[in-house]
Design an enzyme around this catalytic site. Structure first.
Site, PDB file in Angstrom:
ATOM      1  NE  ARG A  94      67.796  35.872  57.499  1.00 53.39           N
ATOM      2  CZ  ARG A  94      66.543  36.056  58.122  1.00 53.39           C
ATOM      3  NH1 ARG A  94      66.443  35.469  59.433  1.00 53.39           N
ATOM      4  NH2 ARG A  94      65.662  36.901  57.314  1.00 53.39           N
ATOM      5  CG  PHE A 125      65.891  43.999  67.124  1.00 49.19           C
ATOM      6  CD1 PHE A 125      64.547  43.588  66.684  1.00 49.19           C
ATOM      7  CD2 PHE A 125      67.016  43.635  65.981  1.00 49.19           C
ATOM      8  CE1 PHE A 125      64.249  43.121  65.365  1.00 49.19           C
ATOM      9  CE2 PHE A 125      66.633  43.007  64.543  1.00 49.19           C
ATOM     10  CZ  PHE A 125      65.325  42.689  64.539  1.00 49.19           C
ATOM     11  CD  GLU A 154      59.749  31.592  63.926  1.00 46.56           C
ATOM     12  OE1 GLU A 154      60.663  31.184  63.059  1.00 46.56           O
ATOM     13  OE2 GLU A 154      58.856  32.380  63.710  1.00 46.56           O
ATOM     14  CG  ASP A 155      63.698  32.998  64.413  1.00 50.95           C
ATOM     15  OD1 ASP A 155      62.592  32.930  64.479  1.00 50.95           O
ATOM     16  OD2 ASP A 155      64.355  33.895  63.534  1.00 50.95           O
ATOM     17  CG  ASP A 168      58.621  40.370  69.465  1.00 53.86           C
ATOM     18  OD1 ASP A 168      58.959  40.810  70.297  1.00 53.86           O
ATOM     19  OD2 ASP A 168      58.557  41.275  68.419  1.00 53.86           O
TER      20      ASP A 168
HETATM   21  P1  IMP Z   1      56.032  37.846  66.253  1.00 57.06           P
HETATM   22  O1  IMP Z   1      55.048  37.636  65.192  1.00 57.06           O
HETATM   23  O2  IMP Z   1      55.981  39.355  66.766  1.00 57.06           O
HETATM   24  O3  IMP Z   1      56.011  36.840  67.405  1.00 57.06           O
HETATM   25  O4  IMP Z   1      57.515  37.933  65.701  1.00 57.06           O
HETATM   26  C1  IMP Z   1      58.030  36.797  65.329  1.00 57.06           C
HETATM   27  C2  IMP Z   1      59.134  36.962  64.311  1.00 57.06           C
HETATM   28  O5  IMP Z   1      59.557  38.205  64.218  1.00 57.06           O
HETATM   29  C3  IMP Z   1      60.157  36.124  64.491  1.00 57.06           C
HETATM   30  O6  IMP Z   1      60.135  34.824  63.728  1.00 57.06           O
HETATM   31  C4  IMP Z   1      61.549  36.827  63.834  1.00 57.06           C
HETATM   32  O7  IMP Z   1      61.469  36.882  62.336  1.00 57.06           O
HETATM   33  C5  IMP Z   1      60.940  38.356  63.920  1.00 57.06           C
HETATM   34  N1  IMP Z   1      61.670  38.851  65.273  1.00 57.06           N
HETATM   35  C6  IMP Z   1      61.114  39.250  66.370  1.00 57.06           C
HETATM   36  N2  IMP Z   1      62.003  39.630  67.474  1.00 57.06           N
HETATM   37  C7  IMP Z   1      63.061  39.694  66.777  1.00 57.06           C
HETATM   38  C8  IMP Z   1      64.344  40.071  67.047  1.00 57.06           C
HETATM   39  O8  IMP Z   1      64.699  40.492  68.214  1.00 57.06           O
HETATM   40  N3  IMP Z   1      65.256  39.965  66.121  1.00 57.06           N
HETATM   41  C9  IMP Z   1      65.094  39.209  65.009  1.00 57.06           C
HETATM   42  N4  IMP Z   1      63.928  39.047  64.554  1.00 57.06           N
HETATM   43  C10 IMP Z   1      62.881  39.222  65.380  1.00 57.06           C
HETATM   44 MG    MG Z   2      61.163  34.030  62.099  1.00 55.37          MG
END
Ligand code: IMP
Ligand code: MG
Length: 173
Positions: free
Chosen positions: A161, A148, A95-96, A99
């Site tokens: 991207r 962000f 995964e990228d 968060d």
């Molecule tokens: P989580 O479910 O809150 O952990 O979010 C994970 C997903 O949110 C990642 O796979 C990203 O697609 C997106 N995301 C979270 N933070 C960022 C950011 O700073 N930039 C771009 N996408 C983000």
């Molecule tokens: Mg993602």
């Protein structure tokens, strides 16, 4: 939208990707990996990482989303599920960014229902301070501040991207 100089340069990212692959190669010696990328964000990290993995490997992808603009909706949508059988496989989720942890936790639980032999998680970026759900991450590229970011797969409304580096996105004004 504007962004500063890179938070992580292309060189820093590529060096770290090789290090992560090196650890994965030694951890998975003698086994086969089913690498599952979470799209769209993981596409660039996924392709760079697997180039340096030297144990037998097959690939699959899950398409998921939870973000609108710069905020998580808290609800994870799976648009396309993994197609390869997961049962008894050594699955590595790639995964990228993590968060809140909501997305990866949801995907991990769904995959665990299919009884893999092992399930590990590899993320390039970790915004640790933002975690709402505890998720064990086995391989982390970089811990980053609560900002962000865009680039190297990560996006703002699907833009940026393609950048080969990671930068902090600032709202103008
Ligand atoms: P989580 O479910 O809150 O952990 O979010 C994970 C997903 O949110 C990642 O796979 C990203 O697609 C997106 N995301 C979270 N933070 C960022 C950011 O700073 N930039 C771009 N996408 C983000
Ligand atoms: Mg993602």
């Amino acid at each position: 939208m504007v962004f500063d100089r890179p938070l992580l340069t292309e060189e820093q990212i590529q060096a770290r990707v090789k290090e992560l692959a090196g650890r994965i190669n030694s951890d998975y010696k003698g086994r086969e990996i089913l690498a599952i990328g979470i799209l769209k964000g993981a596409f660039m990290f996924f392709s760079d990482l697997v180039k340096h993995i030297n144990v037998p490997l097959t690939v699959d992808f899950i398409v998921s989303s939870s973000y609108e603009d710069t905020t998580t909706t808290g609800k994870v949508n799976i648009h396309l599920d993994a197609r390869k059988p997961v049962t008894d496989k050594d699955v590595l989720i790639i995964e990228d960014i993590i968060d809140t942890g909501i997305s990866l936790n949801y995907i991990k639980e769904k995959l665990l229902q299919k009884s893999p032999n092992t399930l590990k998680i590899c993320v390039l970026l970790d915004k640790k301070e933002r975690r709402l759900v505890e998720v064990d991450v086995d391989y982390t590229g970089f811990e980053i501040p609560d900002e962000f970011v865009v680039g190297y797969g990560t996006d703002y409304n699907d833009n940026y991207r393609n950048l080969p580096y990671v930068a902090i996105l600032k709202q103008p004004g």
